[in-house]
Scaffold this active site. Structure first.
Site, short mmCIF file in Angstrom:
data_model
loop_
_atom_site.label_atom_id
_atom_site.label_comp_id
_atom_site.label_asym_id
_atom_site.label_seq_id
_atom_site.Cartn_x
_atom_site.Cartn_y
_atom_site.Cartn_z
N TYR A 24 0.85 -1.19 0.00
CA TYR A 24 0.00 0.00 0.00
C TYR A 24 0.90 1.25 0.00
CZ TYR A 24 -3.74 3.17 1.48
OH TYR A 24 -4.64 4.20 1.54
N ASN A 55 1.53 3.75 1.81
CA ASN A 55 2.29 4.27 2.96
C ASN A 55 3.25 3.25 3.56
OD1 ASN A 55 0.63 2.54 4.31
ND2 ASN A 55 -0.48 4.10 5.46
N LYS A 56 3.47 2.13 2.88
CA LYS A 56 4.37 1.10 3.41
C LYS A 56 5.82 1.36 2.96
CE LYS A 56 1.16 -1.31 5.54
NZ LYS A 56 -0.19 -0.73 5.34
N ASN A 57 6.76 0.55 3.45
CA ASN A 57 8.19 0.80 3.17
C ASN A 57 8.53 0.71 1.68
OD1 ASN A 57 8.17 0.82 5.96
ND2 ASN A 57 10.21 -0.10 6.11
N MET A 58 7.80 -0.11 0.97
CA MET A 58 7.86 -0.08 -0.51
C MET A 58 6.42 -0.17 -0.99
SD MET A 58 8.86 -3.91 -1.88
CE MET A 58 7.93 -3.69 -3.40
#
Ligand SMILES: *Cc1c(COP(=O)(O)O)cnc(C)c1O
Length: 370
Positions: free
Chosen positions: A174, A176-179
């Protein structure tokens, strides 16, 4: 405005998208397959199944491992609602477990132990903020009770070994995740036969996909199980392949910024408690802090907003959300409730510079001073 999280997208992603448009094969092709294999390599497994969200990944992990009606699944309440929702999709019942402490806001093994019944079938652990739960403790716990062990690894992409604790794991891409792939997810599973079942369930339970029918010249297919449409497309996989190349250094950048937060906050805001002081393997997904018990969090968030600093809350406990409050017997989860009442998530993403961290710490100190 300094945001809590920001995706990093650039020319390489643009070029990758454009390649897909030019090639004309837009879903479930060689990029999806390449992305699965690259993601698996990064986490120390031999293969993976790409899907269109982490929520889908959790649902497939549960069903692929035979969790269903009549089963209870231990889940943290300090998590995103999707963790518990996936249990309901599978027809099973989520049982909410407290966190260990404000300092280590990961699922409590003592509370998990206390809430095991004859109906308990599985546990979903969640690596809150990207800090990995204890692999051996949970593996022994699950093995000794014959429970299925699943990781909600939505916060932990890029940590080698994350997703390999137990029977299966779910990751999120998603925004807002780290990738990110905008939307997307991956399932890992320890058993190849389980992963094969999950792969088939991803595409309507069909015995072959469009691509395979093209190359195998076998015109027909069968459906041998209830499946879903949880497919990932080539555009997202193409972005994922680019993102994956950067993930390791983005995560190390997150670590540097987190270390600086620890130093600045201990000097500027000594009355703020910073969880995860003791080092452990981590993806440094978010920067949670615990405000003093007497602080007015809404007012502090307002003051930081005035200083152009966004803050958020991770998470309103799932057991306290209306839908769950009304349908599950509401347990008292004292540590989770205290954590959620006082938690504030500060900005953390690889586009930030050291001076951003210094400014956030200084503004938080000012807001706390009144
Ligand atoms: C983001 C997130 C999810 C859901 O991910 P999607 O890809 O949006 O379905 C599930 N669990 C946790 C802990 C998350 O942070």
């Amino acid at each position: 405005m300094l945001l809590v999280s920001e995706p990093i997208l650039g020319d390489e992603e643009k070029a990758a998208l454009s390649d897909v448009v030019e090639c004309g094969w837009i879903t479930m092709g060689e990029r999806v397959r390449a992305f699965e294999q690259a993601f698996a390599r990064h986490h120390g497994t031999s293969d993976a199944v790409a899907v269109n969200s982490c929520t889908a990944a959790l649902h497939l992990a549960l069903e692929g491992l035979g969790v269903g009606p009549g089963d209870e699944v231990l889940v943290p309440s300090l998590t995103f609602v999707a963790t518990a929702n996936s249990v309901l999709y599978a027809g099973a019942t989520p049982v909410f477990i407290d966190i260990e402490s404000l300092e280590i806001p990961l699922m409590s093994i003592a509370d998990a132990d206390a809430k095991c019944t004859t109906k308990t079938k599985a546990i979903i652990i969640m690596h809150y903020a990207g800090y990995l739960a204890d692999r051996h403790t949970w593996r022994d716990f699950a093995r000794s009770r014959g429970l299925v062990l699943i990781e909600d690894a939505a916060h932990a992409a890029g940590v080698y070994g994350a997703g390999t604790f137990g029977d299966a794991a779910a990751f999120s891409f998603y925004g807002n995740k780290n990738m990110t792939t905008a939307e997307g997810g991956v399932v890992l599973a320890a058993d190849d036969a389980v992963l094969a079942r999950i792969r088939q369930m991803r595409g309507h339970g069909m015995t072959s996909g469009t691509r395979e029918r093209l190359s195998s010249r076998s015109p027909t297919y069968d459906v041998t199980m209830l499946g879903y449409n949880y497919r990932l497309d080539e555009l997202r996989a193409a972005i994922g392949l680019v993102q994956l190349k950067n993930l390791e250094w983005w995560n190390s950048r997150r670590q540097e910024l987190t270390r600086r937060y620890h130093r600045r906050l201990s000097e500027d805001c000594p009355n703020v408690l910073v969880p995860f002081q003791v080092p452990r393997d981590a993806a440094y997904h978010i920067m949670p802090v615990i405000l003093p018990s007497s602080a007015d969090r809404a007012q502090i968030m307002g003051k930081l907003r005035d200083a152009e600093i966004q803050t958020t809350i991770h998470y309103p406990p799932v057991h306290s959300l209306s839908f769950y409050r009304d349908r599950c017997s509401s347990p008292r989860l004292s540590q989770t409730e205290e954590f959620a009442r006082r938690e504030l998530t500060l900005p953390l993403h690889p586009k930030m510079e050291a001076w951003h961290v210094d400014r956030v710490a200084a503004e938080l100190a000012r807001a706390l001073a009144g």
